[in-house]
Design an enzyme around this catalytic site. Structure first.
Site, mmCIF file in Angstrom:
data_model
loop_
_atom_site.group_PDB
_atom_site.id
_atom_site.type_symbol
_atom_site.label_atom_id
_atom_site.label_comp_id
_atom_site.label_asym_id
_atom_site.label_seq_id
_atom_site.Cartn_x
_atom_site.Cartn_y
_atom_site.Cartn_z
ATOM 1 N N SER A 1 0.817 -1.206 0.000
ATOM 2 C CA SER A 1 0.000 0.000 0.000
ATOM 3 C C SER A 1 0.853 1.259 0.000
ATOM 4 O O SER A 1 1.931 1.290 0.608
ATOM 5 C CB SER A 1 -0.907 0.020 1.233
ATOM 6 O OG SER A 1 -1.605 1.248 1.337
ATOM 7 N N TYR B 1 -2.981 -0.758 9.601
ATOM 8 C CA TYR B 1 -2.948 -1.118 8.181
ATOM 9 C C TYR B 1 -1.651 -0.623 7.550
ATOM 10 O O TYR B 1 -0.946 -1.391 6.879
ATOM 11 C CB TYR B 1 -4.154 -0.516 7.465
ATOM 12 C CG TYR B 1 -4.219 -0.856 5.991
ATOM 13 C CD1 TYR B 1 -4.666 -2.103 5.573
ATOM 14 C CD2 TYR B 1 -3.835 0.072 5.027
ATOM 15 C CE1 TYR B 1 -4.727 -2.426 4.228
ATOM 16 C CE2 TYR B 1 -3.892 -0.242 3.672
ATOM 17 C CZ TYR B 1 -4.338 -1.487 3.279
ATOM 18 O OH TYR B 1 -4.391 -1.804 1.929
#
Length: 269
Positions: free
Chosen positions: A161, A174
């Protein structure tokens, strides 16, 4: 499928690893990016296991829409080590082996530090680490053992990400686990190269999927699209195309890379 012979010292780059007809496991493939990745490999002539955690109906829809034949559906809880083991075992049973692993399954629930209780905070971190990091690590180890025993090389592509670099203030676990996934991929790239296994990661920015569709409306949607000078967010197929290439024989020399796919919305050197 008939696996190619292992490469020799005189083999050209990419030799020993098939360009299509491969056996592919895509974790978290019930919808969104995972669905697009599964579709890209199937359209390329590969056989795909569509993994799901809880969304069986969505996964069945993904499976039904895949071109070609020989695909399979497998459910497993990647928050546990045994769930990861069962997924790889069932994949090998369904496909006869495994040549490509795409680690896409992930948890991404909000837990902003200032507004989250300690109980919610610890639960969020435990779930993110269990699936995003440990699930990825366990699947990679298990798949790697089969790739080594097959003797024809392999590919692992991790879905990381942009948040690993720019920060995720409302989703810190995350961002942290995706940064760890990037680091894991680079360690595996060095360790597995002697076995003809290339490992790479992609770091997407915002992607237009069902899970985040509600955030792309109104003022918030305008602000998200404005992050990129292209004035939009990514389509899942754009990310899937990069994953497909990283799994190709020609991409062996990209092993260890973390490929930014964010429409110039975040630049790093």
């Amino acid at each position: 499928m008939d696996n190619p012979a292992p490469p020799t010292a005189d083999s050209p780059p990419g030799s020993g690893f098939a360009a299509s007809g491969r056996r592919v496991l895509v974790s978290g493939a019930s919808r969104g990016l995972g669905r697009a990745v599964a579709a890209a490999f199937a359209a390329h002539g590969d056989r795909v296991v569509v993994h799901y955690g809880t969304r069986r109906a969505d996964a069945e829809a993904t499976l039904a829409a895949l071109p070609g034949s020989g695909h399979a559906l497998v459910g497993a809880d990647l928050a546990t080590a045994e769930g990861a083991r069962e997924l790889v075992q069932d994949t090998v049973a369904a496909l006869g082996g495994i040549d490509v692993l795409v680690n896409n399954a992930a948890v991404n629930t909000p837990h902003p530090p200032a507004g989250t209780s300690y109980a919610e905070w610890t639960a969020a971190w435990q779930s993110h680490v269990a699936v995003n990091l440990l699930g990825t690590a366990h699947l990679s180890h298990l798949a790697t053992r089969h790739m080594i025993d097959q003797g024809t090389g392999g590919r692992i592509v991790n879905i990381g990400s942009r948040g690993a670099f720019r920060g995720e203030p409302d989703h810190p676990a995350y961002g942290a686990t995706k940064a760890a996934v990037h680091a894991l991929g680079q360690s595996l790239a060095v360790a597995l190269a002697p076995h003809g296994i290339a490992v790479a990661s992609v770091a997407p920015g915002f992607i237009d999927t069902d899970r985040v569709a509600h955030r792309l409306t109104g003022a918030e949607g305008e602000a998200i699209r404005a992050q990129s000078p292209f004035g939009r967010v990514a389509e899942p197929a754009e990310i899937a195309a990069a994953v497909l290439w990283l799994a190709s024989p020609e991409a062996q020399w990209s092993s260890g890379t973390v490929l930014d796919l964010n429409g110039a919305s975040y630049l790093r050197t």
